[in-house]
Scaffold this motif. Structure first.
Motif, short mmCIF file in Angstrom:
data_model
loop_
_atom_site.label_atom_id
_atom_site.label_comp_id
_atom_site.label_asym_id
_atom_site.label_seq_id
_atom_site.Cartn_x
_atom_site.Cartn_y
_atom_site.Cartn_z
N ASN A 1 0.83 -1.20 0.00
CA ASN A 1 0.00 0.00 0.00
C ASN A 1 0.87 1.26 0.00
O ASN A 1 0.60 2.21 -0.73
N THR A 2 1.92 1.25 0.81
CA THR A 2 2.83 2.40 0.88
C THR A 2 3.54 2.62 -0.46
O THR A 2 3.63 3.74 -0.95
N VAL A 3 4.02 1.53 -1.04
CA VAL A 3 4.71 1.62 -2.33
C VAL A 3 3.76 2.09 -3.41
O VAL A 3 4.11 2.93 -4.25
N GLN A 4 2.54 1.58 -3.39
CA GLN A 4 1.55 1.99 -4.39
C GLN A 4 1.22 3.48 -4.25
O GLN A 4 1.11 4.18 -5.25
N THR A 5 1.12 3.96 -3.03
CA THR A 5 0.85 5.38 -2.79
C THR A 5 1.99 6.24 -3.33
O THR A 5 1.76 7.26 -3.98
N ARG A 6 3.23 5.81 -3.06
CA ARG A 6 4.40 6.55 -3.56
C ARG A 6 4.44 6.52 -5.08
O ARG A 6 4.80 7.51 -5.73
N LEU A 7 4.08 5.40 -5.66
CA LEU A 7 4.06 5.25 -7.11
C LEU A 7 3.05 6.22 -7.75
O LEU A 7 3.36 6.92 -8.71
N ILE A 8 1.87 6.28 -7.18
CA ILE A 8 0.83 7.18 -7.70
C ILE A 8 1.27 8.63 -7.56
O ILE A 8 1.11 9.44 -8.47
N SER A 9 1.85 8.96 -6.42
CA SER A 9 2.33 10.32 -6.19
C SER A 9 3.44 10.69 -7.18
O SER A 9 3.44 11.79 -7.75
N ALA A 10 4.38 9.78 -7.40
CA ALA A 10 5.48 10.04 -8.33
C ALA A 10 4.95 10.21 -9.75
O ALA A 10 5.40 11.09 -10.49
N GLN A 11 3.97 9.40 -10.14
CA GLN A 11 3.37 9.52 -11.47
C GLN A 11 2.67 10.87 -11.63
O GLN A 11 2.78 11.51 -12.67
N ARG A 12 1.96 11.28 -10.61
CA ARG A 12 1.25 12.57 -10.65
C ARG A 12 2.26 13.72 -10.78
O ARG A 12 2.09 14.62 -11.61
N GLN A 13 3.31 13.68 -9.97
CA GLN A 13 4.32 14.73 -10.02
C GLN A 13 5.04 14.75 -11.37
O GLN A 13 5.34 15.81 -11.91
N LEU A 14 5.29 13.57 -11.92
CA LEU A 14 5.93 13.47 -13.22
C LEU A 14 5.05 14.10 -14.31
O LEU A 14 5.55 14.83 -15.17
N GLY A 15 3.76 13.87 -14.24
CA GLY A 15 2.83 14.47 -15.21
C GLY A 15 2.82 15.99 -15.11
O GLY A 15 2.82 16.69 -16.12
#
Length: 113
Positions: A11-25
């Motif tokens: 769950n933590t990794v998935q949250t970081r992944l979503i956040s990183a994808q959003r910031q990248l966009g």
């Protein structure tokens, strides 16, 4: 690693992944905007360059215009182009950082599963 901590880690990794994808966009959109801005400054500079020193130039100041020296106007446009290119370089570094975060998040997710 216990079986109870695995879902928490995922769950933590998935949250970081979503956040990183959003910031990248967001960063990619900012880079595209800066590229458009740089192109406008470049085109303006190219249009001004062939004009002679005797050309009257005006600078907008609020609701009025003030006469500006041709050389100053040309130099100002060059500075704007240079500044925009520096902003693009900084955003590209930020983009690389977000990509690294994304890769690390994916690696953690693979290790956890």
């Amino acid at each position: 690693m216990s079986d109870e901590s695995l879902p928490v880690l995922l769950n933590t990794v998935q949250t970081r992944l979503i956040s990183a994808q959003r910031q990248l966009g967001i960063v990619r959109a900012q880079v595209q905007a800066k590229h458009r801005e740089a192109k406008l400054h470049e085109l303006t500079y190219e249009q001004l360059k062939p004009l002679g020193d005797s050309t009257r130039m005006y600078k907008a100041v609020g609701k009025m215009f003030m006469q500006q020296d041709f050389g100053d106007a040309l130099a100002a446009e060059q500075r704007k182009l240079h500044s925009t290119n520096e902003d693009i370089d900084a955003l590209k570094k930020k983009e690389t950082s977000h990509l690294n975060d994304l890769v690390h998040s994916i690696e953690k997710a693979q290790l956890a599963s």
